[in-house]
Design an enzyme around this catalytic site. Structure first.
Site, PDB file in Angstrom:
ATOM      1  N   ARG A 166     -24.754 -23.351   0.070  1.00 31.78           N
ATOM      2  CA  ARG A 166     -24.283 -22.020   0.485  1.00 31.78           C
ATOM      3  C   ARG A 166     -23.357 -22.109   1.704  1.00 31.78           C
ATOM      4  O   ARG A 166     -22.163 -21.866   1.608  1.00 31.78           O
ATOM      5  CB  ARG A 166     -25.497 -21.128   0.766  1.00 31.78           C
ATOM      6  CG  ARG A 166     -25.195 -19.651   0.931  1.00 31.78           C
ATOM      7  CD  ARG A 166     -24.681 -19.252   2.272  1.00 31.78           C
ATOM      8  NE  ARG A 166     -25.581 -19.609   3.364  1.00 31.78           N
ATOM      9  CZ  ARG A 166     -25.250 -19.505   4.643  1.00 31.78           C
ATOM     10  NH1 ARG A 166     -24.043 -19.093   5.001  1.00 31.78           N
ATOM     11  NH2 ARG A 166     -26.098 -19.858   5.594  1.00 31.78           N
ATOM     12  N   ASP A 167     -23.890 -22.532   2.839  1.00 30.11           N
ATOM     13  CA  ASP A 167     -23.090 -22.520   4.075  1.00 30.11           C
ATOM     14  C   ASP A 167     -21.951 -23.537   3.977  1.00 30.11           C
ATOM     15  O   ASP A 167     -20.852 -23.324   4.494  1.00 30.11           O
ATOM     16  CB  ASP A 167     -23.981 -22.851   5.285  1.00 30.11           C
ATOM     17  CG  ASP A 167     -23.501 -22.232   6.582  1.00 30.11           C
ATOM     18  OD1 ASP A 167     -22.365 -21.740   6.624  1.00 30.11           O
ATOM     19  OD2 ASP A 167     -24.249 -22.250   7.571  1.00 30.11           O
TER      20      ASP A 167
ATOM     21  N   HIS B  95     -30.576 -22.982  13.494  1.00 28.38           N
ATOM     22  CA  HIS B  95     -29.430 -23.193  12.607  1.00 28.38           C
ATOM     23  C   HIS B  95     -28.222 -23.520  13.485  1.00 28.38           C
ATOM     24  O   HIS B  95     -27.583 -22.621  14.034  1.00 28.38           O
ATOM     25  CB  HIS B  95     -29.214 -21.892  11.810  1.00 28.38           C
ATOM     26  CG  HIS B  95     -28.071 -21.887  10.864  1.00 28.38           C
ATOM     27  ND1 HIS B  95     -28.232 -22.003   9.491  1.00 28.38           N
ATOM     28  CD2 HIS B  95     -26.732 -21.749  11.055  1.00 28.38           C
ATOM     29  CE1 HIS B  95     -27.050 -21.931   8.898  1.00 28.38           C
ATOM     30  NE2 HIS B  95     -26.115 -21.767   9.828  1.00 28.38           N
TER      31      HIS B  95
ATOM     32  N   HIS C  60     -24.517 -25.164  14.112  1.00 29.74           N
ATOM     33  CA  HIS C  60     -23.260 -25.772  13.663  1.00 29.74           C
ATOM     34  C   HIS C  60     -22.899 -26.819  14.722  1.00 29.74           C
ATOM     35  O   HIS C  60     -23.215 -26.655  15.905  1.00 29.74           O
ATOM     36  CB  HIS C  60     -22.182 -24.699  13.491  1.00 29.74           C
ATOM     37  CG  HIS C  60     -22.418 -23.889  12.249  1.00 29.74           C
ATOM     38  ND1 HIS C  60     -21.685 -24.058  11.096  1.00 29.74           N
ATOM     39  CD2 HIS C  60     -23.352 -22.943  11.956  1.00 29.74           C
ATOM     40  CE1 HIS C  60     -22.145 -23.239  10.157  1.00 29.74           C
ATOM     41  NE2 HIS C  60     -23.158 -22.542  10.653  1.00 29.74           N
TER      42      HIS C  60
ATOM     43  N   CYS D 177     -18.515 -20.696   8.691  1.00 26.88           N
ATOM     44  CA  CYS D 177     -18.518 -19.311   8.235  1.00 26.88           C
ATOM     45  C   CYS D 177     -17.071 -18.855   8.097  1.00 26.88           C
ATOM     46  O   CYS D 177     -16.311 -18.927   9.058  1.00 26.88           O
ATOM     47  CB  CYS D 177     -19.254 -18.430   9.245  1.00 26.88           C
ATOM     48  SG  CYS D 177     -19.118 -16.674   8.881  1.00 26.88           S
TER      49      CYS D 177
ATOM     50  N   ASN E  67     -21.988 -27.601   9.684  1.00 33.55           N
ATOM     51  CA  ASN E  67     -23.355 -27.513  10.214  1.00 33.55           C
ATOM     52  C   ASN E  67     -23.792 -28.894  10.681  1.00 33.55           C
ATOM     53  O   ASN E  67     -23.206 -29.907  10.323  1.00 33.55           O
ATOM     54  CB  ASN E  67     -24.317 -27.085   9.097  1.00 33.55           C
ATOM     55  CG  ASN E  67     -24.066 -25.687   8.603  1.00 33.55           C
ATOM     56  OD1 ASN E  67     -23.065 -25.435   7.957  1.00 33.55           O
ATOM     57  ND2 ASN E  67     -24.970 -24.781   8.900  1.00 33.55           N
TER      58      ASN E  67
HETATM   59  P1  HMG Z   1     -17.867  -3.803   1.670  1.00 38.47           P
HETATM   60  O1  HMG Z   1     -16.453  -3.989   1.179  1.00 38.47           O
HETATM   61  O2  HMG Z   1     -18.062  -2.981   2.902  1.00 38.47           O
HETATM   62  O3  HMG Z   1     -18.836  -3.301   0.510  1.00 38.47           O
HETATM   63  O4  HMG Z   1     -18.468  -5.232   1.904  1.00 38.47           O
HETATM   64  P2  HMG Z   1     -19.007  -1.947  -0.235  1.00 38.47           P
HETATM   65  O5  HMG Z   1     -20.468  -1.652  -0.305  1.00 38.47           O
HETATM   66  O6  HMG Z   1     -18.086  -0.889   0.329  1.00 38.47           O
HETATM   67  O7  HMG Z   1     -18.493  -2.329  -1.720  1.00 38.47           O
HETATM   68  C1  HMG Z   1     -17.157  -2.701  -1.952  1.00 38.47           C
HETATM   69  C2  HMG Z   1     -17.058  -3.514  -3.224  1.00 38.47           C
HETATM   70  O8  HMG Z   1     -17.837  -4.710  -3.103  1.00 38.47           O
HETATM   71  C3  HMG Z   1     -17.585  -2.797  -4.450  1.00 38.47           C
HETATM   72  O9  HMG Z   1     -16.821  -3.264  -5.547  1.00 38.47           O
HETATM   73  C4  HMG Z   1     -18.985  -3.320  -4.585  1.00 38.47           C
HETATM   74  O10 HMG Z   1     -19.450  -3.278  -5.926  1.00 38.47           O
HETATM   75  C5  HMG Z   1     -18.804  -4.765  -4.156  1.00 38.47           C
HETATM   76  P3  HMG Z   1     -15.584  -2.411  -6.122  1.00 38.47           P
HETATM   77  O11 HMG Z   1     -16.206  -1.086  -6.513  1.00 38.47           O
HETATM   78  O12 HMG Z   1     -14.596  -2.279  -5.000  1.00 38.47           O
HETATM   79  O13 HMG Z   1     -15.099  -3.257  -7.259  1.00 38.47           O
HETATM   80  N1  HMG Z   1     -20.052  -5.344  -3.626  1.00 38.47           N
HETATM   81  C6  HMG Z   1     -20.677  -6.412  -4.159  1.00 38.47           C
HETATM   82  N2  HMG Z   1     -20.378  -7.194  -5.215  1.00 38.47           N
HETATM   83  C7  HMG Z   1     -21.246  -8.173  -5.497  1.00 38.47           C
HETATM   84  N3  HMG Z   1     -22.370  -8.421  -4.805  1.00 38.47           N
HETATM   85  C8  HMG Z   1     -22.703  -7.660  -3.740  1.00 38.47           C
HETATM   86  C9  HMG Z   1     -21.831  -6.603  -3.408  1.00 38.47           C
HETATM   87  N4  HMG Z   1     -21.862  -5.662  -2.422  1.00 38.47           N
HETATM   88  C10 HMG Z   1     -20.779  -4.907  -2.582  1.00 38.47           C
HETATM   89  N5  HMG Z   1     -23.821  -7.920  -3.058  1.00 38.47           N
HETATM   90  C11 HMG Z   1     -20.321  -6.766   1.966  1.00 38.47           C
HETATM   91  C12 HMG Z   1     -19.800  -5.406   2.396  1.00 38.47           C
HETATM   92  C13 HMG Z   1     -21.589  -7.029   2.751  1.00 38.47           C
HETATM   93  C14 HMG Z   1     -20.607  -6.737   0.467  1.00 38.47           C
HETATM   94  C15 HMG Z   1     -19.233  -7.837   2.278  1.00 38.47           C
HETATM   95  O14 HMG Z   1     -18.844  -7.703   3.597  1.00 38.47           O
HETATM   96  C16 HMG Z   1     -19.713  -9.229   2.036  1.00 38.47           C
HETATM   97  O15 HMG Z   1     -19.953  -9.636   0.903  1.00 38.47           O
HETATM   98  N6  HMG Z   1     -19.824 -10.034   3.096  1.00 38.47           N
HETATM   99  C17 HMG Z   1     -20.376 -11.395   2.991  1.00 38.47           C
HETATM  100  C18 HMG Z   1     -19.850 -12.244   4.082  1.00 38.47           C
HETATM  101  C19 HMG Z   1     -20.486 -13.606   4.008  1.00 38.47           C
HETATM  102  O16 HMG Z   1     -21.086 -14.010   3.021  1.00 38.47           O
HETATM  103  N7  HMG Z   1     -20.299 -14.364   5.105  1.00 38.47           N
HETATM  104  C20 HMG Z   1     -20.792 -15.710   5.213  1.00 38.47           C
HETATM  105  C21 HMG Z   1     -22.284 -15.804   5.316  1.00 38.47           C
HETATM  106  S1  HMG Z   1     -22.934 -15.483   6.943  1.00 38.47           S
HETATM  107  C22 HMG Z   1     -22.912 -17.044   7.718  1.00 38.47           C
HETATM  108  O17 HMG Z   1     -22.293 -17.950   7.222  1.00 38.47           O
HETATM  109  C23 HMG Z   1     -23.738 -17.246   8.959  1.00 38.47           C
HETATM  110  C24 HMG Z   1     -25.034 -18.043   8.696  1.00 38.47           C
HETATM  111  O18 HMG Z   1     -24.763 -19.316   8.156  1.00 38.47           O
HETATM  112  C25 HMG Z   1     -25.832 -18.210  10.011  1.00 38.47           C
HETATM  113  C26 HMG Z   1     -24.980 -18.768  11.166  1.00 38.47           C
HETATM  114  O19 HMG Z   1     -24.262 -19.749  10.993  1.00 38.47           O
HETATM  115  O20 HMG Z   1     -25.115 -18.168  12.241  1.00 38.47           O
HETATM  116  C27 HMG Z   1     -25.954 -17.297   7.716  1.00 38.47           C
HETATM  117 MG    MG Z   2     -24.102 -21.015   9.290  1.00 36.42          MG
END
Ligand code: HMG
Ligand code: MG
Length: 308
Positions: free
Chosen positions: A21-22, A213, A215, A246, A255
């Site tokens: 994932r990450d 966690h 990096h 990220c 990481n």
């Molecule tokens: P949004 O655009 O505000 O969502 O995104 P929305 O609710 O307004 O929906 C817009 C569109 O997205 C719609 O589709 C929804 O159906 C679709 P449309 O009608 O336009 O065709 N949608 C989805 N589709 C599939 N699966 C879903 C979903 N939700 C909405 N679950 C949202 C908000 C949260 C969805 C977006 O911002 C997003 O997906 N963000 C993810 C970002 C991400 O994954 N970042 C990396 C992970 S975090 C990280 O790496 C840190 C970590 O490792 C810890 C650390 O290192 O500190 C964990």
């Molecule tokens: Mg991370």
């Protein structure tokens, strides 16, 4: 061995593998699903038992993981192996349930700017949205992990007040998350800072419910792990060969490499249940799958010294 240098080393720690994932969320190109499956098979063969396989997030936001359902169908299911996936909202949970994940993980940041860039919501809105994820996931029999990002520093806001993090973690436990992984998302943390942050959290929460966690952007991840170990933390996130980052946190390099963590723990007499030689092989698979050299130190140097 200078075990005496440390007041309280455990016999065993858990490694939580985040590379599928990450790691893969940050690759410039989407790794084809069979390559992801090969990587996960190699990780499981090395003895990893808790793996974050993918994310049920918007495919527009993270196209690298758009194949989450397809991948879930081919996960090597084995007794004792649990697969988790990031899940930001009710739509994500519905997908995760359909894909028969064992666990889901919710995620948010301490800093407003990173949170907004990552999930398009304020911190308060994100916590409110978790009410549509955590209780229904628990009701469906899934365990829910949580991540708190940017606790050591934010790529947009700089310094972060960890006391705000304590408030958020309280809310995450109240919601029913079983473990919160505290994230140094951009790898800026240093050991004394880690000690201060953990002292604050450990006043409120048992060490058994916290994970770390890191990096390894600036090479301080293992030093921070040592502080966590000393303070009683027993679960550490890592990513094979140092894959990771990220996409919404500029400067979030790989990481902490799983091989570096496991090499160090085993060298200190701490068990992980992982076969280090097989883990190094999994690192080779990771490199082949992403098609570029990976930064992990043990991955590059090998397990044995020239003298050995
Ligand atoms: P949004 O655009 O505000 O969502 O995104 P929305 O609710 O307004 O929906 C817009 C569109 O997205 C719609 O589709 C929804 O159906 C679709 P449309 O009608 O336009 O065709 N949608 C989805 N589709 C599939 N699966 C879903 C979903 N939700 C909405 N679950 C949202 C908000 C949260 C969805 C977006 O911002 C997003 O997906 N963000 C993810 C970002 C991400 O994954 N970042 C990396 C992970 S975090 C990280 O790496 C840190 C970590 O490792 C810890 C650390 O290192 O500190 C964990
Ligand atoms: Mg991370």
């Amino acid at each position: 061995m200078n075990r005496q240098l440390f007041a309280s080393l455990p016999d065993r720690v858990q490694v939580y593998e985040v590379s599928p994932r990450d790691g893969l969320q940050n690759e410039p190109l989407q790794v084809p699903t069979p390559g992801k499956v090969r990587l996960i098979e190699a990780l499981v063969a090395a003895g990893l038992r808790r793996l974050e396989a993918t994310s049920f997030v918007s495919p527009r936001w993270v196209p690298q993981l758009a194949d989450a359902e397809q991948l879930a169908r081919f996960l090597p299911r084995r007794e004792g192996v649990t697969y988790s996936a990031l899940c930001p909202n009710a739509q994500g949970l519905e997908r995760a349930l359909g894909a028969h994940m064992d666990e889901v993980a919710v995620f948010l940041s301490v800093s407003e700017t990173h949170n907004k860039k990552n999930v398009n919501k304020t911190v308060a809105e994100t916590l409110a949205a978790f009410r549509d994820v955590v209780p229904p996931a628990l009701a469906a029999g899934l365990r829910v992990r949580a991540y708190l990002s940017t606790l050591w520093g934010c790529p947009y806001e700089g310094t972060v007040d960890p006391r705000k993090g304590v408030e958020i973690v309280r809310r995450l436990f109240d919601l029913g998350c079983y473990e919160v992984s505290l994230g140094d998302t951009i790898g800026v943390g240093t050991p004394l800072q880690t000690r201060k942050i953990l002292d604050l959290f450990l006043e409120e929460f048992p060490a058994s419910r916290l994970a770390l966690h890191f990096h390894d952007t600036r090479g301080t991840a293992l030093a921070n792990v040592m502080v966590g170990l000393e303070l009683g933390i027993r679960t550490f996130d890592a990513s094979i060969a140092g894959l990771g980052g990220c996409p919404y946190a500029p400067g979030a390099a790989g990481n902490l490499a799983t091989e570096d963590l496991v090499y160090t723990l085993h060298g200190m007499g701490i068990e992980t249940g992982i076969d280090l030689d097989k883990l190094v092989e999994a690192g080779r698979v990771a490199e082949a799958v992403v098609g570029r050299p990976l930064p992990g130190k043990v991955h590059q140097a090998g397990v044995r010294s020239l003298r050995g």
